[in-house]
Scaffold this motif. Structure first.
Motif, PDB file in Angstrom:
ATOM      1  N   THR A 270      10.720 -12.057   5.933  1.00  0.00           N
ATOM      2  CA  THR A 270      10.263 -10.861   5.225  1.00  0.00           C
ATOM      3  C   THR A 270       8.760 -10.840   4.943  1.00  0.00           C
ATOM      4  OG1 THR A 270      10.904 -11.861   3.133  1.00  0.00           O
ATOM      5  CG2 THR A 270      12.480 -10.354   4.158  1.00  0.00           C
ATOM      6  N   HIS A 271       8.052 -11.950   5.120  1.00  0.00           N
ATOM      7  CA  HIS A 271       6.606 -11.892   4.897  1.00  0.00           C
ATOM      8  C   HIS A 271       5.896 -11.130   6.001  1.00  0.00           C
ATOM      9  CE1 HIS A 271       6.426 -15.436   7.590  1.00  0.00           C
ATOM     10  NE2 HIS A 271       5.205 -15.027   7.825  1.00  0.00           N
ATOM     11  N   LYS A 272       6.599 -10.712   7.018  1.00  0.00           N
ATOM     12  CA  LYS A 272       6.019  -9.932   8.101  1.00  0.00           C
ATOM     13  C   LYS A 272       6.003  -8.434   7.792  1.00  0.00           C
ATOM     14  CE  LYS A 272       6.281 -13.174  11.610  1.00  0.00           C
ATOM     15  NZ  LYS A 272       5.300 -13.465  12.574  1.00  0.00           N
ATOM     16  N   LEU A 273       6.221  -8.055   6.562  1.00  0.00           N
ATOM     17  CA  LEU A 273       6.287  -6.650   6.192  1.00  0.00           C
ATOM     18  C   LEU A 273       4.906  -6.074   5.879  1.00  0.00           C
ATOM     19  CD1 LEU A 273       9.518  -6.625   4.047  1.00  0.00           C
ATOM     20  CD2 LEU A 273       9.197  -5.698   6.327  1.00  0.00           C
ATOM     21  N   ASP A 274       3.949  -6.297   6.753  1.00  0.00           N
ATOM     22  CA  ASP A 274       2.599  -5.770   6.572  1.00  0.00           C
ATOM     23  C   ASP A 274       2.587  -4.248   6.508  1.00  0.00           C
ATOM     24  OD1 ASP A 274       1.588  -8.335   6.615  1.00  0.00           O
ATOM     25  OD2 ASP A 274       1.114  -8.271   8.752  1.00  0.00           O
ATOM     26  N   ILE A 275       3.593  -3.605   7.083  1.00  0.00           N
ATOM     27  CA  ILE A 275       3.649  -2.152   7.077  1.00  0.00           C
ATOM     28  C   ILE A 275       3.669  -1.613   5.652  1.00  0.00           C
ATOM     29  CG2 ILE A 275       6.162  -2.075   7.296  1.00  0.00           C
ATOM     30  CD1 ILE A 275       3.652   0.424   8.800  1.00  0.00           C
ATOM     31  N   ILE A 276       4.320  -2.321   4.725  1.00  0.00           N
ATOM     32  CA  ILE A 276       4.355  -1.870   3.330  1.00  0.00           C
ATOM     33  C   ILE A 276       2.943  -1.877   2.747  1.00  0.00           C
ATOM     34  CG2 ILE A 276       5.187  -2.381   1.008  1.00  0.00           C
ATOM     35  CD1 ILE A 276       7.778  -3.355   2.292  1.00  0.00           C
ATOM     36  N   TYR A 277       2.187  -2.916   3.041  1.00  0.00           N
ATOM     37  CA  TYR A 277       0.793  -2.980   2.584  1.00  0.00           C
ATOM     38  C   TYR A 277      -0.001  -1.810   3.162  1.00  0.00           C
ATOM     39  CZ  TYR A 277      -3.941  -4.647   1.836  1.00  0.00           C
ATOM     40  OH  TYR A 277      -5.250  -4.742   1.468  1.00  0.00           O
ATOM     41  N   ASP A 278       0.214  -1.507   4.445  1.00  0.00           N
ATOM     42  CA  ASP A 278      -0.489  -0.397   5.078  1.00  0.00           C
ATOM     43  C   ASP A 278      -0.169   0.930   4.389  1.00  0.00           C
ATOM     44  OD1 ASP A 278      -1.512  -2.223   6.882  1.00  0.00           O
ATOM     45  OD2 ASP A 278      -0.070  -1.724   8.466  1.00  0.00           O
ATOM     46  N   LEU A 279       1.090   1.141   4.025  1.00  0.00           N
ATOM     47  CA  LEU A 279       1.487   2.372   3.337  1.00  0.00           C
ATOM     48  C   LEU A 279       0.854   2.462   1.952  1.00  0.00           C
ATOM     49  CD1 LEU A 279       5.286   2.480   4.259  1.00  0.00           C
ATOM     50  CD2 LEU A 279       3.459   3.887   5.246  1.00  0.00           C
ATOM     51  N   ILE A 280       0.781   1.332   1.255  1.00  0.00           N
ATOM     52  CA  ILE A 280       0.152   1.300  -0.069  1.00  0.00           C
ATOM     53  C   ILE A 280      -1.337   1.608   0.044  1.00  0.00           C
ATOM     54  CG2 ILE A 280      -0.479  -0.202  -2.001  1.00  0.00           C
ATOM     55  CD1 ILE A 280       2.273  -1.628  -1.506  1.00  0.00           C
ATOM     56  N   GLN A 281      -2.004   0.978   1.019  1.00  0.00           N
ATOM     57  CA  GLN A 281      -3.440   1.206   1.221  1.00  0.00           C
ATOM     58  C   GLN A 281      -3.739   2.661   1.559  1.00  0.00           C
ATOM     59  OE1 GLN A 281      -4.724  -1.538  -0.312  1.00  0.00           O
ATOM     60  NE2 GLN A 281      -6.353  -1.253   1.142  1.00  0.00           N
ATOM     61  N   ALA A 282      -2.803   3.324   2.242  1.00  0.00           N
ATOM     62  CA  ALA A 282      -2.997   4.736   2.622  1.00  0.00           C
ATOM     63  C   ALA A 282      -2.687   5.675   1.458  1.00  0.00           C
ATOM     64  CB  ALA A 282      -2.113   5.074   3.822  1.00  0.00           C
ATOM     65  N   GLY A 283      -2.221   5.120   0.340  1.00  0.00           N
ATOM     66  CA  GLY A 283      -1.943   5.936  -0.843  1.00  0.00           C
ATOM     67  C   GLY A 283      -0.623   6.680  -0.780  1.00  0.00           C
ATOM     68  N   LEU A 284       0.308   6.230   0.052  1.00  0.00           N
ATOM     69  CA  LEU A 284       1.571   6.935   0.217  1.00  0.00           C
ATOM     70  C   LEU A 284       2.676   6.410  -0.696  1.00  0.00           C
ATOM     71  CD1 LEU A 284       1.740   7.131   4.118  1.00  0.00           C
ATOM     72  CD2 LEU A 284       0.733   8.757   2.533  1.00  0.00           C
ATOM     73  N   VAL A 285       2.487   5.223  -1.285  1.00  0.00           N
ATOM     74  CA  VAL A 285       3.558   4.552  -2.018  1.00  0.00           C
ATOM     75  C   VAL A 285       3.216   4.425  -3.482  1.00  0.00           C
ATOM     76  CG1 VAL A 285       4.835   2.371  -2.199  1.00  0.00           C
ATOM     77  CG2 VAL A 285       4.257   3.262   0.037  1.00  0.00           C
ATOM     78  N   GLU A 286       4.243   4.523  -4.325  1.00  0.00           N
ATOM     79  CA  GLU A 286       4.088   4.272  -5.742  1.00  0.00           C
ATOM     80  C   GLU A 286       5.239   3.394  -6.224  1.00  0.00           C
ATOM     81  OE1 GLU A 286       4.122   8.034  -7.698  1.00  0.00           O
ATOM     82  OE2 GLU A 286       6.230   8.432  -7.250  1.00  0.00           O
ATOM     83  N   LYS A 287       5.000   2.678  -7.303  1.00  0.00           N
ATOM     84  CA  LYS A 287       6.035   1.849  -7.902  1.00  0.00           C
ATOM     85  C   LYS A 287       6.730   2.685  -8.967  1.00  0.00           C
ATOM     86  CE  LYS A 287       6.775  -2.599 -10.073  1.00  0.00           C
ATOM     87  NZ  LYS A 287       6.152  -3.790 -10.593  1.00  0.00           N
ATOM     88  N   GLU A 288       8.048   2.717  -8.899  1.00  0.00           N
ATOM     89  CA  GLU A 288       8.800   3.528  -9.854  1.00  0.00           C
ATOM     90  C   GLU A 288       9.482   2.668 -10.870  1.00  0.00           C
ATOM     91  OE1 GLU A 288      12.503   5.881  -8.807  1.00  0.00           O
ATOM     92  OE2 GLU A 288      10.911   7.394  -8.859  1.00  0.00           O
TER      93      GLU A 288
END
Length: 78
Positions: A60-78
């Motif tokens: 699961t440490h290969k989930l760089d895509i989540i970091y990319d989505l966060i950096q693009a401002g698409l993700v929020e923590k609920e």
């Protein structure tokens, strides 16, 4: 829990390699080291939550895509 922000058009996920199938955007990850271990990141239209399906051998440490989505401002923590 992480989710795609309400003001983001989910079509934006396609720019990051997600593919839409009916009401689900899928991003498939694989490790290729003599074994293919699938891991899928899902975003359902109606929930907008990020969900991961993986085998117990998935890395699961290969989930760089989540970091990319966060950096693009698409993700929020609920």
């Amino acid at each position: 829990m992480l989710k795609i922000k309400d003001n983001v058009d989910l079509k934006e996920l396609e720019k990051f390699g997600f593919r839409k199938h009916i009401d689900v955007y899928r991003y498939e990850l694989e490790e290729v080291d003599h074994l293919v271990i699938p891991m899928v990141l899902y975003v359902y239209d109606y929930e907008r939550e990020l969900k991961i399906t993986a085998t117990e051998n998935s890395n699961t440490h290969k989930l760089d895509i989540i970091y990319d989505l966060i950096q693009a401002g698409l993700v929020e923590k609920e």
